[in-house]
Design an enzyme around this catalytic site. Structure first.
Site, PDB file in Angstrom:
ATOM      1  N   GLN A  41      45.220  47.469  44.010  1.00 53.98           N
ATOM      2  CA  GLN A  41      46.422  48.177  44.465  1.00 53.98           C
ATOM      3  C   GLN A  41      46.097  49.487  45.166  1.00 53.98           C
ATOM      4  OE1 GLN A  41      49.675  48.190  41.654  1.00 53.98           O
ATOM      5  NE2 GLN A  41      50.443  50.139  42.424  1.00 53.98           N
ATOM      6  N   CYS A  67      44.809  39.745  42.702  1.00 53.16           N
ATOM      7  CA  CYS A  67      43.736  40.629  42.279  1.00 53.16           C
ATOM      8  C   CYS A  67      42.384  40.052  42.703  1.00 53.16           C
ATOM      9  CB  CYS A  67      43.809  40.779  40.761  1.00 53.16           C
ATOM     10  SG  CYS A  67      42.323  41.393  39.972  1.00 53.16           S
ATOM     11  N   GLU A  68      41.554  40.888  43.324  1.00 51.46           N
ATOM     12  CA  GLU A  68      40.263  40.402  43.788  1.00 51.46           C
ATOM     13  C   GLU A  68      39.267  40.186  42.656  1.00 51.46           C
ATOM     14  OE1 GLU A  68      37.865  44.419  45.116  1.00 51.46           O
ATOM     15  OE2 GLU A  68      39.252  43.549  46.568  1.00 51.46           O
ATOM     16  N   HIS A  69      39.602  40.639  41.447  1.00 52.78           N
ATOM     17  CA  HIS A  69      38.680  40.487  40.316  1.00 52.78           C
ATOM     18  C   HIS A  69      38.905  39.193  39.538  1.00 52.78           C
ATOM     19  CE1 HIS A  69      38.733  45.130  40.515  1.00 52.78           C
ATOM     20  NE2 HIS A  69      37.727  44.658  41.225  1.00 52.78           N
ATOM     21  N   HIS A  70      40.166  38.742  39.451  1.00 50.15           N
ATOM     22  CA  HIS A  70      40.471  37.550  38.656  1.00 50.15           C
ATOM     23  C   HIS A  70      41.285  36.506  39.414  1.00 50.15           C
ATOM     24  CE1 HIS A  70      40.063  40.944  35.740  1.00 50.15           C
ATOM     25  NE2 HIS A  70      39.309  40.057  35.104  1.00 50.15           N
ATOM     26  N   HIS A 123      50.467  43.625  37.248  1.00 57.27           N
ATOM     27  CA  HIS A 123      49.209  42.913  37.462  1.00 57.27           C
ATOM     28  C   HIS A 123      49.031  41.858  36.365  1.00 57.27           C
ATOM     29  CE1 HIS A 123      47.269  45.818  40.418  1.00 57.27           C
ATOM     30  NE2 HIS A 123      48.427  46.382  40.115  1.00 57.27           N
ATOM     31  N   CYS A 169      46.551  40.138  35.754  1.00 64.68           N
ATOM     32  CA  CYS A 169      45.226  40.163  35.134  1.00 64.68           C
ATOM     33  C   CYS A 169      45.250  40.962  33.831  1.00 64.68           C
ATOM     34  CB  CYS A 169      44.187  40.733  36.091  1.00 64.68           C
ATOM     35  SG  CYS A 169      44.545  42.398  36.684  1.00 64.68           S
TER      36      CYS A 169
END
Length: 201
Positions: free
Chosen positions: A133, A92-95, A161, A163
């Protein structure tokens, strides 16, 4: 004066050295509350840097090049081709948390087909990048459509996910489903339903 933020192209970004990457890991270990110089962690920065090279190797691969070699001797085959349940691991590019799932990729050829291993490799190219995704689903479908010029492309991804399963809301066992339909899969409800029935497991 415009307030628009112009982001640099990824190819123009300077890549840190291996030593800088390892120093960043040591900083994070200290920030987490541990001592990066203790025996159990002394080699961790090197291991993490090496792991990142594997996790994100998709940035070094060209999905268009993977799809270039095709076969035209198909005896006029123009029915659906589906590769089911391609397992992948992404982040995940956020976490930077893992995304683990499977992809179903289908297309209807328009005179030429590609080796099935190439479809799996295309999934891996985009999985081995920082992702969401929805974007990954579109990227896979779009590149197949752009390069092969088929009658249609369909991609479905189901993934868990971390996250949201191992942090945050903590809902293990929950997966997310995304799809991208192009060409006849978007325009023809019967063709789309045939694909969905093939991938139903």
């Amino acid at each position: 004066m415009s307030n628009k933020i112009i982001k640099p192209d990824a190819s123009e970004l300077s890549v840190p050295t291996r030593e800088e990457a390892e120093a960043a890991v040591r900083t994070l270990l200290r920030w987490a509350g541990d001592d990066p110089t203790r025996d159990g962690l002394i080699e961790t920065p090197k291991r993490v840097a090496k792991a990142f090279q594997d996790y994100f190797r998709g940035y070094n691969d060209d999905p268009e090049e993977i799809l270039q070699k095709t076969f035209e001797e198909t005896e006029g085959y123009d029915e659906m081709i589906v590769l089911r349940g391609i397992r992948f691991e992404s982040h995940c590019e956020h976490h930077l948390a893992p995304i683990v799932g499977r992809a179903w990729v289908g297309y209807i050829p328009n005179g030429r087909v590609v080796g099935i291993s190439k479809l799996a490799r295309v999934v891996d190219v985009f999985a081995k990048r920082l992702q969401i995704q929805e974007k990954m689903t579109s990227q896979i479908a779009n590149i197949i459509d752009d390069v092969l010029k088929p009658q249609g492309v369909a991609v479905v991804i189901k993934a868990e996910h971390h996250c949201m399963t191992t942090r945050g809301i903590h809902k293990p066992g929950t997966d997310m489903v995304t799809s991208r339909m192009l060409g006849v899969f978007r325009d023809n409800a019967l063709t789309r339903q045939e694909f969905l029935s093939v991938i139903d497991d």
